[in-house]
Scaffold this active site. Sequence first.
Site, PDB file in Angstrom:
ATOM      1  CE  LYS A 120       4.637  16.582   5.121  1.00 32.53           C
ATOM      2  NZ  LYS A 120       5.254  16.905   6.436  1.00 32.53           N
ATOM      3  NE  ARG A 156       6.948  11.411   8.834  1.00 33.06           N
ATOM      4  CZ  ARG A 156       7.672  12.518   9.030  1.00 33.06           C
ATOM      5  NH1 ARG A 156       7.258  13.465   9.844  1.00 33.06           N
ATOM      6  NH2 ARG A 156       8.824  12.677   8.437  1.00 33.06           N
ATOM      7  NE  ARG A 212      20.998  16.739  -4.841  1.00 33.37           N
ATOM      8  CZ  ARG A 212      21.483  16.917  -3.627  1.00 33.37           C
ATOM      9  NH1 ARG A 212      21.813  18.119  -3.214  1.00 33.37           N
ATOM     10  NH2 ARG A 212      21.643  15.891  -2.817  1.00 33.37           N
ATOM     11  NE  ARG A 234      24.174  13.275  -2.258  1.00 33.66           N
ATOM     12  CZ  ARG A 234      23.788  13.943  -1.178  1.00 33.66           C
ATOM     13  NH1 ARG A 234      24.203  15.164  -0.983  1.00 33.66           N
ATOM     14  NH2 ARG A 234      22.981  13.389  -0.297  1.00 33.66           N
ATOM     15  NE  ARG A 242      15.739   9.956   0.369  1.00 27.54           N
ATOM     16  CZ  ARG A 242      15.555  11.239   0.052  1.00 27.54           C
ATOM     17  NH1 ARG A 242      14.933  12.048   0.871  1.00 27.54           N
ATOM     18  NH2 ARG A 242      16.011  11.712  -1.085  1.00 27.54           N
TER      19      ARG A 242
HETATM   20  P1  AMP Z   1      10.688  15.944   8.893  1.00 25.98           P
HETATM   21  O1  AMP Z   1      11.294  17.294   9.091  1.00 25.98           O
HETATM   22  O2  AMP Z   1       9.202  15.922   9.160  1.00 25.98           O
HETATM   23  O3  AMP Z   1      11.039  15.328   7.565  1.00 25.98           O
HETATM   24  O4  AMP Z   1      11.314  14.997  10.008  1.00 25.98           O
HETATM   25  C1  AMP Z   1      12.701  14.746  10.072  1.00 25.98           C
HETATM   26  C2  AMP Z   1      12.939  13.469  10.851  1.00 25.98           C
HETATM   27  O5  AMP Z   1      12.453  13.589  12.187  1.00 25.98           O
HETATM   28  C3  AMP Z   1      12.233  12.249  10.294  1.00 25.98           C
HETATM   29  O6  AMP Z   1      12.972  11.632   9.278  1.00 25.98           O
HETATM   30  C4  AMP Z   1      12.113  11.366  11.528  1.00 25.98           C
HETATM   31  O7  AMP Z   1      13.326  10.726  11.816  1.00 25.98           O
HETATM   32  C5  AMP Z   1      11.852  12.384  12.612  1.00 25.98           C
HETATM   33  N1  AMP Z   1      10.397  12.601  12.783  1.00 25.98           N
HETATM   34  C6  AMP Z   1       9.699  13.738  12.498  1.00 25.98           C
HETATM   35  N2  AMP Z   1       8.394  13.600  12.780  1.00 25.98           N
HETATM   36  C7  AMP Z   1       8.249  12.334  13.270  1.00 25.98           C
HETATM   37  C8  AMP Z   1       7.139  11.568  13.724  1.00 25.98           C
HETATM   38  N3  AMP Z   1       5.890  12.086  13.742  1.00 25.98           N
HETATM   39  N4  AMP Z   1       7.373  10.305  14.154  1.00 25.98           N
HETATM   40  C9  AMP Z   1       8.608   9.785  14.161  1.00 25.98           C
HETATM   41  N5  AMP Z   1       9.687  10.436  13.717  1.00 25.98           N
HETATM   42  C10 AMP Z   1       9.528  11.705  13.268  1.00 25.98           C
END
Ligand code: AMP
Length: 212
Positions: free
Chosen positions: A13, A88, A127, A160, A171
């Site tokens: 993405k 999300r 990995r 890991r 996850r």
């Molecule tokens: P990402 O880069 O989109 O994988 O986001 C990294 C982290 O930021 C996620 O694991 C969440 O902890 C937080 N995060 C990003 N976008 C959101 C969202 N829309 N709602 C809640 N937490 C978010």
Amino acid sequence: MFVVLLGPPGAGKGTQAQRLTTSTGLLHLSTGDMFRENVREGTELGTLAKSYMDRGELVPDEVTIKMLLERITRPDAAEGAMFDGFPRNVVQAAALDEALQGRGDSIDHALLIAVPDEELVARLGGRWLCRVCGAVYHELNDPPSRPGACDTCDGELYQRDDDRPDVVRTRLEKMKPPADLIDHYRDADVLREIDGERDLDSVTADLLEALR
Ligand code: AMP
């Protein structure tokens, strides 16, 4: 034009978002990037967000929604944006809908980069590291010549804990777009599912086609 990009971790993405920004000129808004920037700058929001991010959990809706809605009031988002990592869940989606409606806009496209769970587990969980020299291999993209042994030093390869398939699966369940969020955009008749199990260029081409 307002676009939502949806996809599980490992679907590519982030890479596709960058490519689409380059091709379309759409403003790229990633809530993950916004949180990371706040963490770097040591803001109060960053400290709060970090405690959730470190645990692999979502930052509370209230905080996330406030940050995102504030961001889209800035002039550079007047004509449109591509949302990456937001919404999300349906609470976030409804808040975004409402804010856009208030200014006579709406989500025009929700693009879901779809990749089967098994493929994601293989991508994320493939990995292997060398115990002796630390070299990194990947089962699919960069396998060692002999399974379990390092090409450089013949050391033993190991996984890991958080790269193990069962952990990756957990996850994935936590981080992939929930079914009711996908339905939200299907019901609004803006959802397009793109087959993400192909090379990057083909996926980009389909995404651009969907935006046309
Ligand atoms: P990402 O880069 O989109 O994988 O986001 C990294 C982290 O930021 C996620 O694991 C969440 O902890 C937080 N995060 C990003 N976008 C959101 C969202 N829309 N709602 C809640 N937490 C978010």
